[in-house]
Write a protein that holds these residues in place. Structure first.
Motif, PDB file in Angstrom:
ATOM      1  N   MET A   1       0.839  -1.186   0.000  1.00  0.00           N
ATOM      2  CA  MET A   1       0.000   0.000   0.000  1.00  0.00           C
ATOM      3  C   MET A   1       0.874   1.235   0.000  1.00  0.00           C
ATOM      4  O   MET A   1       1.994   1.221   0.481  1.00  0.00           O
ATOM      5  N   THR A   2       0.370   2.334  -0.518  1.00  0.00           N
ATOM      6  CA  THR A   2       1.124   3.568  -0.563  1.00  0.00           C
ATOM      7  C   THR A   2       1.097   4.229   0.799  1.00  0.00           C
ATOM      8  O   THR A   2       0.078   4.287   1.453  1.00  0.00           O
ATOM      9  N   ALA A   3       2.232   4.738   1.236  1.00  0.00           N
ATOM     10  CA  ALA A   3       2.325   5.395   2.540  1.00  0.00           C
ATOM     11  C   ALA A   3       3.034   6.718   2.386  1.00  0.00           C
ATOM     12  O   ALA A   3       3.980   6.849   1.628  1.00  0.00           O
ATOM     13  N   THR A   4       2.596   7.727   3.133  1.00  0.00           N
ATOM     14  CA  THR A   4       3.254   9.015   3.117  1.00  0.00           C
ATOM     15  C   THR A   4       4.539   8.913   3.915  1.00  0.00           C
ATOM     16  O   THR A   4       4.555   8.393   5.021  1.00  0.00           O
ATOM     17  N   ARG A   5       5.647   9.434   3.374  1.00  0.00           N
ATOM     18  CA  ARG A   5       6.913   9.348   4.065  1.00  0.00           C
ATOM     19  C   ARG A   5       7.776  10.540   3.702  1.00  0.00           C
ATOM     20  O   ARG A   5       7.611  11.152   2.660  1.00  0.00           O
ATOM     21  N   PRO A   6       8.719  10.886   4.561  1.00  0.00           N
ATOM     22  CA  PRO A   6       9.569  12.038   4.286  1.00  0.00           C
ATOM     23  C   PRO A   6      10.564  11.733   3.182  1.00  0.00           C
ATOM     24  O   PRO A   6      10.840  10.580   2.867  1.00  0.00           O
ATOM     25  N   ALA A   7      11.146  12.809   2.606  1.00  0.00           N
ATOM     26  CA  ALA A   7      12.164  12.639   1.586  1.00  0.00           C
ATOM     27  C   ALA A   7      13.393  11.959   2.178  1.00  0.00           C
ATOM     28  O   ALA A   7      13.750  12.153   3.339  1.00  0.00           O
ATOM     29  N   CYS A 311      -0.627   0.559   8.557  1.00  0.00           N
ATOM     30  CA  CYS A 311      -0.935   1.970   8.839  1.00  0.00           C
ATOM     31  C   CYS A 311      -0.329   2.400  10.176  1.00  0.00           C
ATOM     32  O   CYS A 311       0.220   3.509  10.298  1.00  0.00           O
ATOM     33  N   ALA A 312      -0.397   1.532  11.165  1.00  0.00           N
ATOM     34  CA  ALA A 312       0.220   1.852  12.452  1.00  0.00           C
ATOM     35  C   ALA A 312       1.733   1.986  12.304  1.00  0.00           C
ATOM     36  O   ALA A 312       2.352   2.871  12.909  1.00  0.00           O
ATOM     37  N   GLY A 313       2.333   1.131  11.485  1.00  0.00           N
ATOM     38  CA  GLY A 313       3.768   1.222  11.236  1.00  0.00           C
ATOM     39  C   GLY A 313       4.145   2.504  10.519  1.00  0.00           C
ATOM     40  O   GLY A 313       5.210   3.088  10.769  1.00  0.00           O
ATOM     41  N   ALA A 314       3.283   2.961   9.597  1.00  0.00           N
ATOM     42  CA  ALA A 314       3.535   4.223   8.895  1.00  0.00           C
ATOM     43  C   ALA A 314       3.559   5.394   9.878  1.00  0.00           C
ATOM     44  O   ALA A 314       4.376   6.310   9.754  1.00  0.00           O
ATOM     45  N   LEU A 315       2.683   5.349  10.872  1.00  0.00           N
ATOM     46  CA  LEU A 315       2.678   6.390  11.901  1.00  0.00           C
ATOM     47  C   LEU A 315       3.977   6.353  12.693  1.00  0.00           C
ATOM     48  O   LEU A 315       4.556   7.395  13.023  1.00  0.00           O
ATOM     49  N   ALA A 319       8.629  11.105  12.310  1.00  0.00           N
ATOM     50  CA  ALA A 319       9.473  11.505  13.435  1.00  0.00           C
ATOM     51  C   ALA A 319       8.688  12.237  14.522  1.00  0.00           C
ATOM     52  O   ALA A 319       8.848  11.969  15.709  1.00  0.00           O
ATOM     53  N   ASP A 320       7.835  13.178  14.135  1.00  0.00           N
ATOM     54  CA  ASP A 320       7.102  13.973  15.126  1.00  0.00           C
ATOM     55  C   ASP A 320       5.711  14.285  14.568  1.00  0.00           C
ATOM     56  O   ASP A 320       5.444  15.405  14.125  1.00  0.00           O
ATOM     57  N   PRO A 321       4.802  13.303  14.593  1.00  0.00           N
ATOM     58  CA  PRO A 321       3.488  13.528  13.995  1.00  0.00           C
ATOM     59  C   PRO A 321       2.680  14.571  14.749  1.00  0.00           C
ATOM     60  O   PRO A 321       2.750  14.657  15.976  1.00  0.00           O
ATOM     61  N   THR A 322       1.913  15.346  14.014  1.00  0.00           N
ATOM     62  CA  THR A 322       1.007  16.297  14.655  1.00  0.00           C
ATOM     63  C   THR A 322      -0.139  15.537  15.297  1.00  0.00           C
ATOM     64  O   THR A 322      -0.411  14.368  14.955  1.00  0.00           O
ATOM     65  N   ALA A 323      -0.831  16.188  16.210  1.00  0.00           N
ATOM     66  CA  ALA A 323      -1.981  15.554  16.862  1.00  0.00           C
ATOM     67  C   ALA A 323      -3.039  15.198  15.825  1.00  0.00           C
ATOM     68  O   ALA A 323      -3.672  14.134  15.905  1.00  0.00           O
ATOM     69  N   GLU A 324      -3.223  16.067  14.824  1.00  0.00           N
ATOM     70  CA  GLU A 324      -4.211  15.802  13.772  1.00  0.00           C
ATOM     71  C   GLU A 324      -3.830  14.574  12.954  1.00  0.00           C
ATOM     72  O   GLU A 324      -4.679  13.721  12.666  1.00  0.00           O
ATOM     73  N   HIS A 325      -2.551  14.474  12.608  1.00  0.00           N
ATOM     74  CA  HIS A 325      -2.090  13.328  11.826  1.00  0.00           C
ATOM     75  C   HIS A 325      -2.248  12.036  12.632  1.00  0.00           C
ATOM     76  O   HIS A 325      -2.726  11.021  12.114  1.00  0.00           O
ATOM     77  N   ARG A 326      -1.855  12.068  13.892  1.00  0.00           N
ATOM     78  CA  ARG A 326      -1.974  10.879  14.737  1.00  0.00           C
ATOM     79  C   ARG A 326      -3.433  10.445  14.868  1.00  0.00           C
ATOM     80  O   ARG A 326      -3.757   9.264  14.740  1.00  0.00           O
ATOM     81  N   GLU A 330      -4.926   6.876  13.595  1.00  0.00           N
ATOM     82  CA  GLU A 330      -5.561   6.006  14.586  1.00  0.00           C
ATOM     83  C   GLU A 330      -6.998   5.696  14.188  1.00  0.00           C
ATOM     84  O   GLU A 330      -7.482   4.575  14.405  1.00  0.00           O
ATOM     85  N   SER A 331      -7.687   6.653  13.589  1.00  0.00           N
ATOM     86  CA  SER A 331      -9.053   6.419  13.122  1.00  0.00           C
ATOM     87  C   SER A 331      -9.082   5.393  11.993  1.00  0.00           C
ATOM     88  O   SER A 331      -9.969   4.520  11.960  1.00  0.00           O
ATOM     89  N   VAL A 332      -8.118   5.468  11.081  1.00  0.00           N
ATOM     90  CA  VAL A 332      -8.045   4.491   9.991  1.00  0.00           C
ATOM     91  C   VAL A 332      -7.745   3.101  10.544  1.00  0.00           C
ATOM     92  O   VAL A 332      -8.362   2.104  10.144  1.00  0.00           O
ATOM     93  N   VAL A 333      -6.812   3.020  11.476  1.00  0.00           N
ATOM     94  CA  VAL A 333      -6.479   1.725  12.087  1.00  0.00           C
ATOM     95  C   VAL A 333      -7.714   1.125  12.757  1.00  0.00           C
ATOM     96  O   VAL A 333      -8.009  -0.080  12.603  1.00  0.00           O
ATOM     97  N   ALA A 334      -8.460   1.940  13.472  1.00  0.00           N
ATOM     98  CA  ALA A 334      -9.668   1.453  14.140  1.00  0.00           C
ATOM     99  C   ALA A 334     -10.716   1.011  13.128  1.00  0.00           C
ATOM    100  O   ALA A 334     -11.369  -0.032  13.303  1.00  0.00           O
ATOM    101  N   GLY A 335     -10.901   1.793  12.065  1.00  0.00           N
ATOM    102  CA  GLY A 335     -11.871   1.423  11.041  1.00  0.00           C
ATOM    103  C   GLY A 335     -11.522   0.103  10.374  1.00  0.00           C
ATOM    104  O   GLY A 335     -12.394  -0.749  10.144  1.00  0.00           O
ATOM    105  N   LEU A 336     -10.239  -0.091  10.065  1.00  0.00           N
ATOM    106  CA  LEU A 336      -9.804  -1.341   9.443  1.00  0.00           C
ATOM    107  C   LEU A 336      -9.989  -2.518  10.398  1.00  0.00           C
ATOM    108  O   LEU A 336     -10.385  -3.621   9.974  1.00  0.00           O
ATOM    109  N   ALA A 337      -9.706  -2.318  11.666  1.00  0.00           N
ATOM    110  CA  ALA A 337      -9.892  -3.390  12.641  1.00  0.00           C
ATOM    111  C   ALA A 337     -11.356  -3.812  12.716  1.00  0.00           C
ATOM    112  O   ALA A 337     -11.671  -5.014  12.799  1.00  0.00           O
ATOM    113  N   ASN A 338     -12.270  -2.863  12.650  1.00  0.00           N
ATOM    114  CA  ASN A 338     -13.692  -3.182  12.651  1.00  0.00           C
ATOM    115  C   ASN A 338     -14.101  -3.957  11.400  1.00  0.00           C
ATOM    116  O   ASN A 338     -14.883  -4.911  11.467  1.00  0.00           O
ATOM    117  N   ILE A 339     -13.579  -3.543  10.247  1.00  0.00           N
ATOM    118  CA  ILE A 339     -13.881  -4.259   9.002  1.00  0.00           C
ATOM    119  C   ILE A 339     -13.342  -5.682   9.064  1.00  0.00           C
ATOM    120  O   ILE A 339     -14.021  -6.639   8.655  1.00  0.00           O
TER     121      ILE A 339
END
Length: 346
Positions: A1-7, A311-315, A319-326, A330-339
């Motif tokens: 899967m595609t993951a956002t990552r720094p340069a 997704c949890a590993g991508a988080l 290095a220093d995720p914002t509260a919004e990013h975290r 976490e919401s995506v991880v929870a949604g996937l766990a429910n599915i």
């Protein structure tokens, strides 16, 4: 899967010297190195010779930080693709593998660059000519059937087989991955892993398993965008239960894929009219190959919970995720766990 990552940077001088020593580029060559978008969780770069027209390669290496054990194995990626070169499974041509992390700071490999297209965004799927997207989807599943027709021993990959059944060892591996990147607010992931462990089906014949097979990990021909040019992103490849790959494809095709791609322009199978249903994909797989998949809810659920852990590993790699990013991850991880939980109950 595609993951956002720094340069990630590459020591161009050291890389060039190594490529010269391997006979890949001529002495005195100057390389231009550009990081590419995509490439899953392993940074990917295009290598071109400055002022020349002969060298056009792609390099893959692990991320600088947050790499989980066994999740970024360059040797594995290289070997699987090299082994499949003479089969009916389309892969990029392998050029050279470097196991010495001292060269550029991590092991890496180099392969030939292919000029194709990846239908990784809903917008790209919507722009395909009428009828092309459904044809591309069927080609995707036929290519998977071709992969599972390959005897891993015959192509030199038999050493990846293990006496322990695939599902049992994979569940143990993914439990370790979860422990390494656990999101404390989503204990359901651990519960689903326990439920899967209690429901492991009987094992069938071992085949090559890609590990993350989906529309966004396959390149198509530019002139004929319904024809597969190469299967990409082999970082999770192994030898084991082929059912796992079909379960992965179905996970992306259904609710899990819809959740993952919600903030990336939309769900790929929803982007064009006439796309085959999950049931039609399974029928095409059975028609194109010799294997018959059973216990589909188990394998699809397992695929979804792996996506949650990825997704949890991508988080973890940020290095220093914002509260919004975290919160969003976490919401995506929870949604996937429910599915995953609901799929296992089907």
């Amino acid at each position: 899967m595609t993951a956002t990552r720094p340069a990630v940077t590459v020591d161009q001088e050291a890389l060039t010297a190594w490529l010269v020593a391997q006979g890949v580029v001529a002495a005195g060559a100057e390389l231009r190195v550009d990081q590419l978008a995509g490439g899953s969780s392993n940074p990917t770069f295009r290598l071109r010779e400055v002022g020349g027209d002969g060298v056009d390669l792609v390099l893959r290496r692990p991320p600088d930080r947050g790499a989980l054990p066994t999740a970024h194995d360059m040797d594995r990626e290289y070997r699987f693709q090299a082994a499949l070169a003479a089969t009916a499974v389309p892969v990029a041509p392998m050029v050279a593998l470097c196991r010495d992390a001292a060269v550029i700071g991590a092991p890496f490999y180099v392969m030939g660059r292919l000029d194709g297209v990846v239908h990784a965004r809903a917008a790209a799927v919507r722009e395909l000519p009428a009828g092309t997207a459904p044809a591309a989807a069927l080609a995707l599943v036929r290519t998977l059937a071709a992969l599972h027709a390959v005897d891993p021993v015959a192509v030199g990959l038999g050493d990846y087989a293990r006496p322990e059944p695939y599902a049992a060892r994979q569940l143990r591996r993914w439990r370790r991955q979860w422990e390494a990147s656990r999101v404390e607010t989503v204990p359901l992931v651990g519960d689903v892993l326990a439920a899967l462990t209690a429901a492991v089906p009987d094992a069938g014949p071992d085949r090559i398993v890609h590990g993350d097979y989906n529309l966004a990990n396959v390149m198509y021909e530019r002139a004929r965008p319904e024809r597969v040019l190469a299967v990409l992103d082999w970082e999770m490849a192994t030898v084991g239960a082929p059912e796992a790959d079909l379960g992965q494809l179905l996970a992306y095709w259904g609710a899990a894929g819809r959740l993952l791609f919600a903030d990336r322009g939309g769900h790929l199978p929803d982007a064009a009219p006439g796309m085959p249903s999950a049931a039609e994909l399974v029928r095409e797989y059975h028609t194109a190959g010799e294997l018959r998949v059973r216990h589909i809810p188990f394998w699809e659920s397992f695929a979804v919970i792996k996506l949650a852990i990825i997704c949890a590993g991508a988080l973890r790699r940020v290095a220093d995720p914002t509260a919004e990013h975290r919160t969003r991850i976490e919401s995506v991880v929870a949604g996937l766990a429910n599915i995953a939980r609901d799929t296992l109950k089907e």
